[in-house]
Write a protein that holds these residues in place. Structure first.
Motif, PDB file in Angstrom:
ATOM      1  N   GLY A  54     154.740 -10.445  16.691  1.00  0.00           N
ATOM      2  CA  GLY A  54     155.642 -11.225  15.667  1.00  0.00           C
ATOM      3  C   GLY A  54     155.671 -10.382  14.339  1.00  0.00           C
ATOM      4  O   GLY A  54     156.649 -10.220  13.737  1.00  0.00           O
ATOM      5  N   ALA A  55     154.438 -10.104  14.005  1.00  0.00           N
ATOM      6  CA  ALA A  55     154.114  -9.355  12.784  1.00  0.00           C
ATOM      7  C   ALA A  55     154.852  -8.008  12.836  1.00  0.00           C
ATOM      8  O   ALA A  55     155.541  -7.541  11.800  1.00  0.00           O
ATOM      9  N   GLY A 113     162.897  -4.567  19.162  1.00  0.00           N
ATOM     10  CA  GLY A 113     163.590  -3.929  18.128  1.00  0.00           C
ATOM     11  C   GLY A 113     164.735  -3.201  18.307  1.00  0.00           C
ATOM     12  O   GLY A 113     165.710  -3.267  17.412  1.00  0.00           O
ATOM     13  N   ARG A 114     165.002  -2.578  19.123  1.00  0.00           N
ATOM     14  CA  ARG A 114     166.217  -1.999  19.664  1.00  0.00           C
ATOM     15  C   ARG A 114     167.389  -2.938  19.993  1.00  0.00           C
ATOM     16  O   ARG A 114     168.439  -2.840  19.578  1.00  0.00           O
ATOM     17  N   LEU A 115     167.039  -4.142  20.500  1.00  0.00           N
ATOM     18  CA  LEU A 115     167.934  -5.315  20.751  1.00  0.00           C
ATOM     19  C   LEU A 115     168.248  -6.136  19.632  1.00  0.00           C
ATOM     20  O   LEU A 115     169.095  -6.816  19.483  1.00  0.00           O
ATOM     21  N   ALA A 116     167.248  -6.353  18.737  1.00  0.00           N
ATOM     22  CA  ALA A 116     167.577  -7.148  17.619  1.00  0.00           C
ATOM     23  C   ALA A 116     168.422  -6.881  16.416  1.00  0.00           C
ATOM     24  O   ALA A 116     168.406  -5.562  16.389  1.00  0.00           O
ATOM     25  N   ARG A 117     169.245  -7.753  16.134  1.00  0.00           N
ATOM     26  CA  ARG A 117     170.365  -7.448  15.060  1.00  0.00           C
ATOM     27  C   ARG A 117     169.968  -8.279  13.655  1.00  0.00           C
ATOM     28  O   ARG A 117     169.310  -9.542  14.205  1.00  0.00           O
ATOM     29  N   PRO A 118     170.442  -8.043  12.659  1.00  0.00           N
ATOM     30  CA  PRO A 118     170.108  -8.891  11.704  1.00  0.00           C
ATOM     31  C   PRO A 118     170.522 -10.259  11.779  1.00  0.00           C
ATOM     32  O   PRO A 118     171.747 -10.372  12.394  1.00  0.00           O
ATOM     33  N   THR A 163     159.622  -4.773  11.189  1.00  0.00           N
ATOM     34  CA  THR A 163     160.474  -3.630  11.809  1.00  0.00           C
ATOM     35  C   THR A 163     161.843  -4.041  12.053  1.00  0.00           C
ATOM     36  O   THR A 163     162.898  -3.243  12.083  1.00  0.00           O
ATOM     37  N   CYS A 164     162.137  -5.382  12.239  1.00  0.00           N
ATOM     38  CA  CYS A 164     163.545  -5.760  12.318  1.00  0.00           C
ATOM     39  C   CYS A 164     164.076  -6.589  10.987  1.00  0.00           C
ATOM     40  O   CYS A 164     163.532  -7.786  11.217  1.00  0.00           O
ATOM     41  N   GLU A 165     165.074  -5.763  10.761  1.00  0.00           N
ATOM     42  CA  GLU A 165     165.335  -6.512   9.371  1.00  0.00           C
ATOM     43  C   GLU A 165     166.433  -7.847   9.535  1.00  0.00           C
ATOM     44  O   GLU A 165     167.034  -7.954  10.579  1.00  0.00           O
TER      45      GLU A 165
END
Length: 188
Positions: free
Chosen positions: A35-36, A15-20, A41-43
């Protein structure tokens, strides 16, 4: 659908690394709990999940596809559409990491109610980690990441497995949830 506490380190770090717009792959996804959590949590991520177990894939489809996830059946990266090669931003892996001889020592609720396929990580528990380390580079973007749940005792072997695949790897530990993950990226 909540992942077990130890996997929270994977969800937190991903979640910290993921970007839209990030393409995230959840390998050895089981029923899709990680995955759920990531979809929630990751837009704006594009999630692909894969597992070799048909029963797990059926559950993952029920849990992920209504929220836009894509679920694939097959062995690690072989399950993924080839169009994802070199486009994946994050690979999250909760592969089996129990050494074969240690399965009999696990608590009954784990060893009796989980498929051996979901537990057995080979002689030292990191067979799947080595396979991921040897294959991940051809799927990731140049600045992509691999995150693998492991045990504190096996973390050095998991780091070695990823470094053998050309990655720079380090340990992330959350004492509160007893969670250990190895994170890797390509050296600059």
């Amino acid at each position: 659908f909540v992942p077990r506490r130890r996997t929270e380190v994977l969800v937190t770090e991903a979640g910290r690394l993921a970007r839209p717009g990030a393409i995230v792959v959840d390998l050895c996804c089981g029923a899709g709990a990680i995955g759920a959590a990531l979809l929630e949590t990751c837009e704006g991520i594009e999630l692909h999940a894969a597992d070799i177990d048909p029963a797990a894939v059926a559950c993952a489809r029920l849990n992920l596809e209504p929220d836009g996830g894509h679920v694939h059946e097959g062995d690690l990266f072989d399950a993924l559409p080839s169009a994802l090669k070199r486009r994946v931003d994050i690979v999250v892996v909760n592969a089996p990491y129990v050494p074969t001889d240690a399965i009999a020592l696990m608590p009954p609720e784990a060893r009796l109610h989980e498929a051996t396929l979901a537990l057995d990580g080979g002689a030292d528990g990191v067979d799947m980690h080595r396979r991921v380390g040897s294959q991940a580079a051809e799927w990731l973007t140049p600045d992509g990441y691999v995150l693998i749940e492991t045990s504190l005792q096996q973390a050095p072997l998991t780091i070695d497995a990823l470094e053998a695949g050309g990655f720079s790897a380090w340990l992330e530990r959350d004492e509160e949830v007893d969670g250990t993950a190895v994170i890797a990226t390509r050296p600059v």
